[in-house]
Design an enzyme around this catalytic site. Structure first.
Site, PDB file in Angstrom:
ATOM      1  N   ASP A 190     -26.656   3.766 -27.309  1.00  0.00           N
ATOM      2  CA  ASP A 190     -25.051   4.462 -26.492  1.00  0.00           C
ATOM      3  C   ASP A 190     -26.385   5.320 -25.766  1.00  0.00           C
ATOM      4  O   ASP A 190     -27.106   5.182 -25.857  1.00  0.00           O
ATOM      5  CB  ASP A 190     -24.220   5.267 -27.458  1.00  0.00           C
ATOM      6  CG  ASP A 190     -23.288   5.490 -26.106  1.00  0.00           C
ATOM      7  OD1 ASP A 190     -23.488   5.800 -25.132  1.00  0.00           O
ATOM      8  OD2 ASP A 190     -22.340   4.169 -26.821  1.00  0.00           O
ATOM      9  N   HIS A 265     -24.470   3.442 -20.123  1.00  0.00           N
ATOM     10  CA  HIS A 265     -23.592   4.798 -21.694  1.00  0.00           C
ATOM     11  C   HIS A 265     -25.786   3.760 -21.996  1.00  0.00           C
ATOM     12  O   HIS A 265     -25.836   4.034 -23.498  1.00  0.00           O
ATOM     13  CB  HIS A 265     -23.093   3.622 -22.493  1.00  0.00           C
ATOM     14  CG  HIS A 265     -21.522   4.094 -22.599  1.00  0.00           C
ATOM     15  ND1 HIS A 265     -21.806   5.595 -22.886  1.00  0.00           N
ATOM     16  CD2 HIS A 265     -20.822   3.943 -21.608  1.00  0.00           C
ATOM     17  CE1 HIS A 265     -20.206   6.179 -22.779  1.00  0.00           C
ATOM     18  NE2 HIS A 265     -19.796   5.182 -22.295  1.00  0.00           N
ATOM     19  N   GLU A 331     -17.030   1.769 -19.332  1.00  0.00           N
ATOM     20  CA  GLU A 331     -17.030   3.038 -18.690  1.00  0.00           C
ATOM     21  C   GLU A 331     -17.962   3.123 -18.062  1.00  0.00           C
ATOM     22  O   GLU A 331     -19.100   4.112 -18.025  1.00  0.00           O
ATOM     23  CB  GLU A 331     -16.930   4.407 -19.913  1.00  0.00           C
ATOM     24  CG  GLU A 331     -15.904   4.773 -20.735  1.00  0.00           C
ATOM     25  CD  GLU A 331     -15.916   5.708 -21.287  1.00  0.00           C
ATOM     26  OE1 GLU A 331     -15.104   6.685 -21.910  1.00  0.00           O
ATOM     27  OE2 GLU A 331     -16.724   5.204 -22.254  1.00  0.00           O
TER      28      GLU A 331
END
Ligand code: ACM
Ligand code: ZN
Length: 763
Positions: A190, A265, A331
């Protein structure tokens, strides 16, 4: 399949047995009989030594017995009593099922596979002491037939936002295995840390796994690293450590699915190799939630990014035997792709519609590579955007909608909706709980979860492989906190995904839980005792306002006050819904065995005023995520509280423009609207609020515009914008709250903020 019934024999001479048989998840069928099997120095384990898999199961069991008793079991010896493990064709229990029969002279576990034998062993171990003891090891005589409802039973752990040691990862796997969870979703990549050694790209871990240590600050308010500051927080798993963890998990029938996030990410990868981003600019590893000026996406127009990822995935696939590789996909902030010439060229040359199409292109290209290695991808539900990759399995996290859509399109689905299986959310309080990211998923909410949405027919429901809880670690900095967030909620989830729906029983689960709490305590594990906070639920009936109080704690009473004092043992005991007919503060506590439980009492403000029950219409749409308890929440007499998800109406970027119809002309002399600011959640007080009145609903006259007097950098505040005026006779009231932008040093600097409003008070 033969129908199996849950039989629970509770004879009075079986007290020991009752105490010990508290198996979670509840088996399909369980019958307790008289007597017990004693494990001692003359007990032998019998099994077919030619079966290597079975031998692993026997080793697992023997080690567990040695741990709690110091005894070494005889193997295939002549003995007084025997524990028999057998892999044999058994109908009706599937790949992971088992039968377990205990009599005074023998224990027999039979299954179709090693996995089933392991689960039989886990049930057996739950009847024995949890820690080293000199107690006689007695297993109550019983007969179990058991198999899981769902084949995917997952637990996730984010090791990027905070790093957890290999030893703790094993402890976590052991814990989930003991409740028959069979999948560990290891979130290895991440923005804030790359955690897996990749031999071909050493900077991923020498740079990407380390950041400036700001663990002492709350995630969202950590300043970014400055050049020259030492990057001392972090860690990663070497390939040797990973192999060891995979082996440890396999011994417990746990498959590890590695998640290698993409295309978003990945600020950690970009800090290591800046050429992977669209801007190709150098950046330091992120310290927390401040992304300002940072790249966090791979460039989707650059072929060398795909070469990099194929090389990374080749090493990942060589390590992990899992059929699935999780490729993230969630996202992706597509702004950088919009202004990147390479990304735009790709959109044109590959005839993609837009950036959603580019995301879909990215995932499909990676899927093709992963499929070529005989593996399958899992992605978060955003991989639906722009078109789903042909073989992809979808993890539905933004509610169940993505999962429903994927199942209807005949794609496999794993349900992980934020509510109720994000275990980074609060489980109690929230007052008195360790700081969490927000939200509230109580033990009961998890227990009541049904992974098959009613929108799916029986054929579509078959695509739901199971469910998983996710544990994101932005706010979880220690192993102890991981334990606390997972225990006991994971036990509730285990029962959701393993036990037949008709065997679930909240009261019985709570009874069984007591033994597990005892075991957690003995093993030094951190856990939550449950949500002692009283739930206060207002409801209106025929224009009258009532309030329901409830507690999740079994056999507890609720005591409450309405005079602003803390409840004591001599306060009112709640029995039936309370009618609210004056402005008041209600405070309520859970009382168990004569003790006030929980850290803080629950409290709720009610306000009586002239607009109660009156109709409110909005010019701009209310966010579908923050609708409180319905359209007239601003005139229901229930004031918003510190909990963001409750009672507030939210507007994302738009102004709040509300018109209240008083039904007839009324004499009024003040109007107020309550608003919330929560800096970290991008919720800001409006810049100003304009109050207007009208008698025809068309022509409005301004009474006053009130500017926001509160410092925009205030972390959290509730504020009433109000105006007083000489009495007016008024039919319509219009309130316009002007939305703000996030302030300069905020993570969302310059982006539209949220307005959260509750209760327009008219007097
Ligand atoms: C997620 O929670 N972003 C998958
Ligand atoms: Zn690009």
């Amino acid at each position: 399949m033969k129908k199996l019934f849950l039989v629970l024999v509770l004879a009075s001479n079986l007290l020991i047995a009752q105490r010990n048989v508290s198996i979670i998840p509840q088996p399909v069928s369980l019958q307790i009989n008289q007597g017990a099997f004693v494990i001692d120095n003359s007990t032998a384990v019998k099994f077919n030594t030619a079966d290597k898999e079975l031998k692993l199961a026997v080793n697992f069991f023997s080690a567990a017995i040695r741990n709690i008793s110091g005894k070494t079991l005889l193997l295939n010896d002549v003995a007084k009593n025997n524990i028999v493990f057998k892999i044999a064709k058994t109908n009706g229990i599937g790949d992971e099922g088992y039968t377990l029969n205990v009599s005074p002279s023998s224990i027999t576990i039979v299954a179709n596979t090693k996995a089933g034998v392991i689960y039989g062993i886990q049930s057996l171990l739950q009847t024995l002491p949890a820690i080293r003891t000199n107690e006689v090891l007695q297993v109550p005589c019983m007969s179990i037939t058991d198999f899981p409802r769902f084949k995917y039973r997952g637990m996730h752990l984010d090791v990027s936002r905070h790093f957890f040691s290999p030893e703790f990862v094993k402890e976590y796997i052991n814990l989930l295995a003991s409740y028959k969870m069979n999948t560990f979703h290891w979130h290895l990549v991440d923005d804030q840390g790359w955690r897996i050694e990749i031999k071909k790209y050493p900077l991923l871990t020498s740079v990407g796994a380390w950041r400036v240590d700001q663990t002492d600050k709350v995630w969202a308010s950590r300043p970014q690293a400055k050049t020259g500051e030492a990057a001392t927080y972090g860690g990663y798993y070497t390939q040797e450590q990973i192999k060891d963890i995979i082996k440890y998990a396999a011994e417990r029938n746990v498959t590890i699915i590695p998640e290698i996030e993409m295309p978003g990410h990945v600020a950690s990868a970009i800090a290591s190799y800046p050429a992977l981003s669209c801007t190709q600019q150098q950046q330091l590893p992120l310290t927390g939630g401040n992304y300002s000026g940072m790249s966090s996406n791979y460039c989707a127009g650059n072929d060398s990014v795909f070469t990099f990822l194929e090389n990374v995935l080749t090493e990942v696939i060589a390590l992990f035997p899992s059929k699935y590789i999780h490729i993230g996909g969630d996202e992706v902030e597509k702004g950088p792709w919009k202004v990147c010439p390479k990304c735009q060229t790709r959109i044109k040359s590959s005839h993609l519609e837009n950036e959603d199409g580019l995301q879909s292109y990215f995932i499909k290209r990676i899927e093709k590579f992963i499929n070529s290695k005989n593996r399958k991808i899992i992605g978060w539900d955003e991989i639906l955007e722009g078109g789903l990759a042909p073989e992809a399995t979808v993890m539905s996290w933004r509610g169940e909608a993505g999962g429903i859509e994927a199942a209807k399109a005949h794609h496999d689905v794993i349900m992980t909706p934020g509510s109720p299986v994000y275990f980074d959310h609060y489980q109690a309080g929230p007052e008195g709980e360790p700081l969490a990211i927000g939200g509230m998923n109580t033990l009961k909410k998890v227990y009541d979860y049904e992974p098959i949405p009613k929108e799916l027919n029986a054929a579509e429901a078959k695509y739901v492989l199971g469910a998983q809880a996710n544990l994101w670690a932005e706010y979880i900095t220690t192993a102890e906190q991981v334990e606390y967030m997972v225990l006991p909620r994971m036990l509730a989830l285990a029962e959701v995904v393993w036990s037949p729906k008709e065997n679930k029983n909240w009261e019985n689960f709570n009874e069984r839980l007591k033994n597990h709490f005892k075991a957690f305590g003995q093993r030094g594990l951190h856990y939550s005792l449950g949500n002692f906070t009283v739930s206060i639920k207002p409801s209106s009936q025929n224009g009258r306002l009532f309030v329901d109080l409830s507690t999740e704690i079994l056999n507890a009473a609720i005591y409450y006050t309405t005079d602003g004092t803390e409840p004591t043992l001599s306060s009112n005991i709640y029995a039936i819904p309370i009618e609210i007919n004056a402005s008041l503060l209600l405070i309520a506590s859970t009382i168990l065995n004569g003790q006030i439980m929980g850290v803080k009492a629950a409290r709720q403000n009610f306000v009586m005023h002239k607009a109660i029950g009156k109709n409110v219409t909005y010019t701009n749409p209310l966010s579908r995520y923050y609708q409180a308890d319905g359209p007239n929440s601003l005139t229901d007499g229930v004031r918003g509280t510190a909990a963001v998800g409750k009672y507030w109406h939210g507007f994302n970027g738009d102004d709040l423009i509300a018109i209240i119809d008083m039904g007839e002309e009324k004499n009024i002399q003040n109007i107020a609207i309550g608003c919330l600011q929560n800096y970290n959640d991008w919720i800001f007080l409006p810049q100003s609020v304009k109050f207007e009145t009208s008698n025809d609903g068309n022509v409005f006259t301004e009474i006053k515009t009130v500017n926001n007097p509160i410092d925009i950098n205030t972390k959290s505040v509730m504020f009433d914008f109000k105006t007083d005026f000489p009495i007016l006779s008024v039919r319509y009231i219009r309130v316009t709250a002007k939305n703000n932008l996030c302030p300069p040093d905020h993570n969302g600097a310059g982006k539209p903020a949220w307005i959260f409003a509750d209760e327009i008070v008219v007097e």
